[in-house]
Structures are given as C-alpha cells and as structure tokens.
Write an enzyme that holds these catalytic residues in place. Structure first.
Site, short mmCIF file in Angstrom:
data_model
loop_
_atom_site.label_atom_id
_atom_site.label_comp_id
_atom_site.label_asym_id
_atom_site.label_seq_id
_atom_site.Cartn_x
_atom_site.Cartn_y
_atom_site.Cartn_z
N SER A 253 0.88 -1.17 0.00
CA SER A 253 0.00 0.00 0.00
C SER A 253 0.91 1.22 0.00
CB SER A 253 -0.85 0.00 1.28
OG SER A 253 -1.44 1.27 1.50
N TYR B 48 -1.98 -1.39 10.37
CA TYR B 48 -1.95 -1.47 8.91
C TYR B 48 -0.64 -0.91 8.37
CZ TYR B 48 -3.94 -1.11 4.16
OH TYR B 48 -4.19 -1.24 2.81
#
Ligand code: NAD
Length: 256
Positions: free
Chosen positions: A138, A151
């Site tokens: 990401s 995350y």
C-alpha cells in the site's frame, strides 16, 4: 503470455485481488482464488475469460491452512508460478485505543501470511528457475497515516519482506516486488467512506470527495483493473530484472 503458468492470488473473492486475478487470467494463466464470502461468482468471472480456475478457502491468519492451500494449488495445476499476496484487512483507531485482537489479526493477515505463502512456494519456483511473487502492500508501506498503526506497520513490513525475498533470489529467475496502491474503491475503503459520512453527517459523494482530497492529489481512485495491468507487467519478460521495488500507483499521494 502466461499460458501454462498458474497464479495463486490470496484474498481474490473481491476488490484488488479479483482485479489482479482477472488480468492474469486474461493472459492465459490458471488461477487459484482464495478469500471469504461468495466464491462461485468470482470463479465464474474467471472461467468466462477462458482460464482454468480453482478455489481454496484458507484463512490467511492460519499458517497450516496457507500451507494446505499452496499444496492444493500445486496438486491441482502442477505448480504455483505466480504468487500474489493480497489478502488484507483494516481497522482504524488511535494506538491507545487499538484493540489488541485487531492488531494481531492485521499483522497475521496483512504481513505474516505473505511470509508463510512465500516460504511454501519458493522451493519449487527456485527449482524451476522462474517465479513471480507480487506483494500487494500500500502507499501505507511508504508513508504513515494517523489511526492506522497496525496497517501501516504491516505494510512497511511487507515492503521489507519484498526486498529481502528479492535479494535472496536475485541471481535466479524468481523476482519479488510490491505494489503500493493509494485509494481504490473496494469494500475495504467503502467502509472508511461510510464511517466518514456517518461521523460528519455527509452524503456518500461528499465523504468520498473529502477522503480523496485529504491524501490523493489526482482526486481519483486507482482501479483494480489498473493494478491488474501492473501485476501483468511484473510477470512479463520486461520484469525479469525488476527486483525488490515498491511501486506506488497512488495518484501522487507519496510524491507530496
Ligand atoms: P477487499 O476487502 O475488497 O478484499 C480483501 C480480500 O481479502 C477479500 O477477498 C477477503 O475475503 C479476503 N480476506 C480478508 N481476510 C482474509 C483471511 N483471513 N483469509 C483469507 N482471505 C481474507 O479489500 P481490497 O481493498 O481489495 O484489499 C486488498 C489488498 O489491497 C489488501 O492487502 C489491502 O491492504 C490492499 N490495499 C487496498 C487499498 C484500497 O484503497 N482499497 C489501498 C492500498 C492497499
């Protein structure tokens, strides 16, 4: 281009994983799908592209189930030539409020699963002297955002794992690279739009505009189809010597 090759794509019943699976299927690869929820629909979508498809429901937080899934893929199609580590979840809260159980689940599913799947596929890839491991990280593998500690930690971790896997196989035909998307409108992100709409009493359209405007200069979502094409590029001959990159497709997010 990928006829005779088999791609195992984790978390591919939805969103980015399904987009990547379809792009690889369009190139002729056999596809092994994985993920929760309906899998008959995604299987039919892949079959409609003329590719062979199978499904395994391994829970990516469970190392033994990941090993069983890799064995299933190898038994079904003869090999796993392309591994796309994509399964992922999100939870949003400040560090002091972050539920410990959510931290553990995110590290297991977004980071450790990639280690377990990679260690299971690597010996056969090395023997064949060809393989592609693509880790869906990401933009949060490159920069942080508040309230996403687990995350961001997992995604920075997977970028590190990508580099080490690439280096350990650098003199072979096995490459490992990461894809770092910005915002992609999948169920994972729609939940964050919904939370913003509820918290600020906004319409879905206004909450979406706000979400994009906070981070993404292009003010537009990247699509699963665009990410699928990047995965295909990594699998092409042009990708033979691309090793250990973390390639963002993020509308300029990390360029700021
Ligand atoms: P999604 O929710 O649409 O898809 C996630 C997939 O993972 C689904 O198939 C789901 O069933 C599966 N999954 C979840 N937990 C699992 C488990 N324990 N075992 C097996 N499968 C499991 O989400 P998405 O947005 O397509 O996300 C895919 C990947 O892309 C994730 O790693 C995510 O972090 C990453 N990503 C997404 C965005 C975005 O904006 N959507 C941006 C950057 C990175």
């Amino acid at each position: 281009m990928l006829q005779g090759k088999t791609a195992l794509v984790t978390g591919s019943t939805s969103g980015i994983g399904l987009g990547i699976a379809k792009a690889l299927a369009q190139q002729g690869a056999n596809i092994v799908l994985n993920g929760f929820g309906d899998h008959a629909g995604p299987e039919a979508e892949i079959a409609a592209l003329g590719a062979k498809v199978a499904y395994h429901g391994a829970d990516m937080s469970q190392p033994a189930e990941i090993e069983a899934m890799v064995k299933f893929a190898q038994d079904t199609f003869g090999s796993v030539d392309i591994l796309v580590n994509n399964a992922g979840i999100q939870h949003v809260a400040r560090v002091e409020n972050f539920p410990v159980e959510r931290w553990d689940a995110i590290i297991a599913i977004n980071l450790s699963s990639a280690f377990h799947a990679s260690r299971a596929v690597l010996p056969a890839m090395q023997k064949a002297n060809w393989g592609r491991i693509i880790n869906v990280a990401s933009v949060h593998g490159l920069v942080g955002s508040a309230e996403k500690s687990a995350y961001v930690a997992a995604k920075h971790g997977i970028v590190g794992l990508t580099k080490v896997t690439a280096l350990e196989n650098a003199t072979s035909g096995v490459t490992c690279n990461a894809i770092c998307p910005g915002w992609v409108l999948t169920p994972l992100v729609q939940k964050q739009v919904d939370a913003k709409a509820a918290a600020l009493n906004l319409s879905n359209a206004d909450a979406t505009k706000l979400l994009l405007g906070e981070k993404e200069p292009s003010l537009q979502f990247t699509t699963p189809e665009e990410l699928g094409e990047l995965a295909v590029f990594f699998c092409s001959a042009a990708g033979n010597n691309i090793r250990g990159v973390a390639w963002n497709m993020d509308g300029g997010w990390a360029a700021q």
